[in-house]
Design a protein around this motif. Structure first.
Motif, PDB file in Angstrom:
ATOM      1  N   LEU A  67       0.821  -1.213   0.000  1.00 21.53           N
ATOM      2  CA  LEU A  67       0.000   0.000   0.000  1.00 21.53           C
ATOM      3  C   LEU A  67       0.853   1.261   0.000  1.00 21.53           C
ATOM      4  O   LEU A  67       0.566   2.226  -0.717  1.00 21.53           O
ATOM      5  CB  LEU A  67      -0.929   0.005   1.215  1.00 21.53           C
ATOM      6  N   SER A  68       1.903   1.260   0.810  1.00 26.37           N
ATOM      7  CA  SER A  68       2.749   2.451   0.901  1.00 26.37           C
ATOM      8  C   SER A  68       3.486   2.722  -0.408  1.00 26.37           C
ATOM      9  O   SER A  68       3.775   3.863  -0.751  1.00 26.37           O
ATOM     10  CB  SER A  68       3.753   2.303   2.047  1.00 26.37           C
ATOM     11  N   TRP A 104      -4.166   0.048   8.784  1.00 23.91           N
ATOM     12  CA  TRP A 104      -5.509   0.577   8.576  1.00 23.91           C
ATOM     13  C   TRP A 104      -5.490   2.065   8.215  1.00 23.91           C
ATOM     14  O   TRP A 104      -6.340   2.534   7.472  1.00 23.91           O
ATOM     15  CB  TRP A 104      -6.371   0.323   9.811  1.00 23.91           C
ATOM     16  N   ASP A 105      -4.541   2.801   8.782  1.00 30.36           N
ATOM     17  CA  ASP A 105      -4.417   4.223   8.428  1.00 30.36           C
ATOM     18  C   ASP A 105      -4.195   4.393   6.927  1.00 30.36           C
ATOM     19  O   ASP A 105      -4.680   5.350   6.318  1.00 30.36           O
ATOM     20  CB  ASP A 105      -3.255   4.866   9.195  1.00 30.36           C
ATOM     21  N   PRO A 109      -8.570   4.674   3.742  1.00 30.97           N
ATOM     22  CA  PRO A 109      -8.868   5.684   2.716  1.00 30.97           C
ATOM     23  C   PRO A 109      -8.977   5.108   1.305  1.00 30.97           C
ATOM     24  O   PRO A 109      -9.607   5.713   0.439  1.00 30.97           O
ATOM     25  CB  PRO A 109      -7.677   6.648   2.818  1.00 30.97           C
ATOM     26  N   THR A 110      -8.375   3.925   1.076  1.00 34.04           N
ATOM     27  CA  THR A 110      -8.465   3.315  -0.255  1.00 34.04           C
ATOM     28  C   THR A 110      -9.739   2.487  -0.412  1.00 34.04           C
ATOM     29  O   THR A 110     -10.073   2.085  -1.523  1.00 34.04           O
ATOM     30  CB  THR A 110      -7.252   2.405  -0.526  1.00 34.04           C
ATOM     31  N   MET A 111     -10.442   2.209   0.700  1.00 35.24           N
ATOM     32  CA  MET A 111     -11.676   1.419   0.645  1.00 35.24           C
ATOM     33  C   MET A 111     -12.843   2.333   0.293  1.00 35.24           C
ATOM     34  O   MET A 111     -13.794   2.505   1.072  1.00 35.24           O
ATOM     35  CB  MET A 111     -11.913   0.704   1.982  1.00 35.24           C
ATOM     36  N   THR A 112     -12.813   2.878  -0.862  1.00 37.96           N
ATOM     37  CA  THR A 112     -13.792   3.885  -1.270  1.00 37.96           C
ATOM     38  C   THR A 112     -15.179   3.310  -1.489  1.00 37.96           C
ATOM     39  O   THR A 112     -16.159   4.063  -1.553  1.00 37.96           O
ATOM     40  CB  THR A 112     -13.316   4.581  -2.555  1.00 37.96           C
ATOM     41  N   ILE A 136     -12.294   4.489  14.417  1.00 39.37           N
ATOM     42  CA  ILE A 136     -13.701   4.864  14.210  1.00 39.37           C
ATOM     43  C   ILE A 136     -13.787   6.183  13.447  1.00 39.37           C
ATOM     44  O   ILE A 136     -14.646   6.356  12.567  1.00 39.37           O
ATOM     45  CB  ILE A 136     -14.429   4.969  15.568  1.00 39.37           C
ATOM     46  N   LYS A 137     -12.887   7.104  13.751  1.00 40.05           N
ATOM     47  CA  LYS A 137     -12.870   8.390  13.037  1.00 40.05           C
ATOM     48  C   LYS A 137     -12.591   8.173  11.551  1.00 40.05           C
ATOM     49  O   LYS A 137     -13.219   8.812  10.693  1.00 40.05           O
ATOM     50  CB  LYS A 137     -11.818   9.317  13.645  1.00 40.05           C
ATOM     51  N   ALA A 138     -11.681   7.255  11.253  1.00 38.47           N
ATOM     52  CA  ALA A 138     -11.380   6.959   9.848  1.00 38.47           C
ATOM     53  C   ALA A 138     -12.582   6.318   9.158  1.00 38.47           C
ATOM     54  O   ALA A 138     -12.881   6.622   8.006  1.00 38.47           O
ATOM     55  CB  ALA A 138     -10.163   6.042   9.757  1.00 38.47           C
ATOM     56  N   LEU A 139     -13.287   5.442   9.875  1.00 39.46           N
ATOM     57  CA  LEU A 139     -14.495   4.839   9.312  1.00 39.46           C
ATOM     58  C   LEU A 139     -15.536   5.913   8.988  1.00 39.46           C
ATOM     59  O   LEU A 139     -16.206   5.869   7.959  1.00 39.46           O
ATOM     60  CB  LEU A 139     -15.105   3.831  10.284  1.00 39.46           C
ATOM     61  N   GLY A 140     -15.664   6.871   9.886  1.00 41.27           N
ATOM     62  CA  GLY A 140     -16.651   7.919   9.707  1.00 41.27           C
ATOM     63  C   GLY A 140     -16.408   8.787   8.487  1.00 41.27           C
ATOM     64  O   GLY A 140     -17.325   9.458   8.001  1.00 41.27           O
ATOM     65  N   SER A 141     -15.179   8.780   7.984  1.00 43.80           N
ATOM     66  CA  SER A 141     -14.866   9.601   6.808  1.00 43.80           C
ATOM     67  C   SER A 141     -15.222   8.912   5.498  1.00 43.80           C
ATOM     68  O   SER A 141     -15.150   9.527   4.436  1.00 43.80           O
ATOM     69  CB  SER A 141     -13.362   9.943   6.809  1.00 43.80           C
ATOM     70  N   LEU A 142     -15.610   7.630   5.563  1.00 47.91           N
ATOM     71  CA  LEU A 142     -15.954   6.879   4.353  1.00 47.91           C
ATOM     72  C   LEU A 142     -17.393   7.180   3.942  1.00 47.91           C
ATOM     73  O   LEU A 142     -18.344   6.871   4.667  1.00 47.91           O
ATOM     74  CB  LEU A 142     -15.764   5.379   4.593  1.00 47.91           C
ATOM     75  N   LYS A 143     -17.567   7.764   2.785  1.00 50.46           N
ATOM     76  CA  LYS A 143     -18.882   8.266   2.369  1.00 50.46           C
ATOM     77  C   LYS A 143     -19.881   7.157   2.056  1.00 50.46           C
ATOM     78  O   LYS A 143     -21.090   7.366   2.138  1.00 50.46           O
ATOM     79  CB  LYS A 143     -18.715   9.174   1.156  1.00 50.46           C
TER      80      LYS A 143
END
Length: 477
Positions: A67-68, A104-105, A109-112, A136-143
């Motif tokens: 990923l990196s 996960w960080d 973001p790639t799990m669009t 959880i914050k990262a999950l919340g950013s997924l539209k």
């Protein structure tokens, strides 16, 4: 003959998707051609499951590296993510858990296209609260995240757990697997989350513990508490499914949110621990009848209240009906006769019927008599579950007439695909209120004598009659 590659795309896609549990075959399929590689990859990576385990660290580091270095984009295909995470600080955790959070960080973001998250709160996979809240914050950013299931095991989460970043869900499911009630902080988190989901279509809350322990849960969980967040919504929801298990469900709490239930299609009210559970169910049915809410799926654990029968008799639309009766008052001949009379209203639409009365009762004979007269009219019925009553004497003397008659009767159902016929295990069903082994008919839920007898009769029936439906005799409580 048409070559496999010449089949319509949607048919090939369904064939490949049917292999979703066969990772080895899908990996081999990727080597066939570019088109098969694309189909196999879509299926392979449509669902992922993670837990921060030491045994999988090598795999974790490999994915982080890919990923990196932007060597892969397959996680854009992921639609379902399952994970096991608890919150319990242990300095040793950081050695094997931190790399997963680093992964996960990068990965989230790639799990669009991620739509569904199934989170098991499980302490053996425990991490510091700030890491979990960051996740959880990262999950919340997924539209595209619309479905969230959280299953709580082992212990209560700490008050600092925050679901605030999550909003806009269409389905929320909470499974509570503890023998203590939900704490005030978590209940506030749940109700607040509901208030942030104006497009919610399904809400499920289930206390998943032994039936005999539901009345011991303290503090008691009520429908009023669970739905408190609905008061904050400015516009009515178009809720289509509401499911509760182990929740005190008073009619007044139901009617208080009636503006959100006008589109309700599925209602499951199971194991209300109140001593007034039957009256509660009757009151809710009276409201449904008054508001002309015609359910397609209806699942209950008490039947004998007159308003339940009145509601069932008032329309024709139910596709799936389930009764897990815990009340011997449901066994009164008037209640049984009234139920089958009401059931005929739904003969054209009913696809699944589950009658789980796990005590000695008139229900097995009543159902058989009903189908002997009406089976041909249930043209849509695909799934049938009903317990069979077999005594130890029947099993010992190999008297299979009663069971054989029942199997012959269900062959009259024109569209049946699956029959479930576990045997009745209890005399009175008092097991549901207290653990009383004296109530067992055969002194053991998995009695080898009764269990073996039922399987033997079914096996012989299948060999001789070759029914078009499958028969499952597995026992459940």
């Amino acid at each position: 003959m048409v070559a496999f590659e010449e089949l319509p795309y949607d048919i090939i896609l369904k064939i490949v998707e049917s292999l979703s549990g066969d990772t080895k075959t899908l990996c081999n399929l990727r080597l066939v051609s570019k088109s098969f590689n694309h189909l196999a990859v879509s299926t392979l990576f449509s669902g992922f499951s993670f837990s921060p385990s030491h045994d999988e660290l090598e795999k974790c580091h490999a994915m982080f590296s890919d990923l990196s270095m932007q060597k892969t984009s397959v996680f854009a295909l992921t639609k379902t993510l399952g994970l096991k995470l608890g919150i319990w600080w242990d300095p040793f955790v950081e050695q094997y858990a931190k790399p997963w959070f680093n992964l996960w960080d990068l990965m989230l973001p790639t799990m669009t296209n991620l739509q569904t998250v199934e989170w098991t709160y499980w302490l053996p996979w425990s991490c510091p609260i700030k890491w979990v809240n960051g996740f959880i914050k990262a999950l919340g950013s997924l539209k595209n995240l619309t479905n969230l299931t959280i299953s709580f095991h082992n212990d209560h989460p700490p008050p600092a757990l925050s679901l605030v970043p999550i909003c806009g869900l269409r389905k929320l499911s909470i499974r509570w697997c503890l023998y203590r009630g939900v704490g005030e902080e978590l209940m506030a988190q749940i109700t607040s989350l509901l208030a942030r989901c104006p497009d919610l279509q399904a809400f499920l809350f289930s206390i998943d513990i032994q039936i005999s322990s539901h009345r011991n849960i303290k503090p008691t969980i009520t429908l009023k508490e669970l739905l408190e967040g609905f008061h904050s919504l400015s516009a009515p929801l178009k809720l289509r499914r509401l499911s509760t298990r182990g929740v005190v469900s008073c009619p007044e709490d139901f009617v208080a949110h009636m503006r959100h239930f006008q589109f309700l299609e599925e209602l499951e009210v199971k194991l209300d621990p109140s001593t007034s559970a039957s009256d509660h169910m009757g009151g809710i049915c009276a409201i449904l009848r008054r508001e002309s809410i015609h359910l397609k799926v209806f699942s209950i654990t008490t039947l004998h209240h007159l308003e339940v029968i009145r509601y069932l008799s008032s329309f024709s639309a139910i596709e799936r009906f389930s009764l897990q009766s815990l009340d011997p008052l449901d066994d009164h001949p008037t209640s049984i006769d009234s139920f089958f009379s009401a059931l005929t209203q739904h003969r054209q639409t009913l696809k699944s019927l589950r009658l789980d009365i796990n005590r000695k009762s008139p229900w097995p004979q009543a159902l058989k008599s009903h189908f002997q007269k009406e089976a041909g009219m249930y043209r849509s019925l695909r799934v049938l579950c009903s317990r069979v009553y077999v005594t130890p004497e029947d099993a010992t003397s190999t008297d299979f007439r009663s069971l054989h008659d029942w199997l012959n009767t269900v062959t009259r159902l024109p569209s049946l695909q699956r029959l479930e016929c576990p045997y009745v295990a209890y005399k009175t069903g008092s097991y549901y209120l207290k653990r009383d082994s004296d109530d067992l008919i055969d002194r053991g839920v998995h009695s080898p004598c009764t269990n073996g007898f039922v399987r033997q009769v079914v096996r012989a029936f299948v060999q001789n009659r070759k029914p078009k439906f499958e028969i499952d005799t597995r026992q459940f409580i």
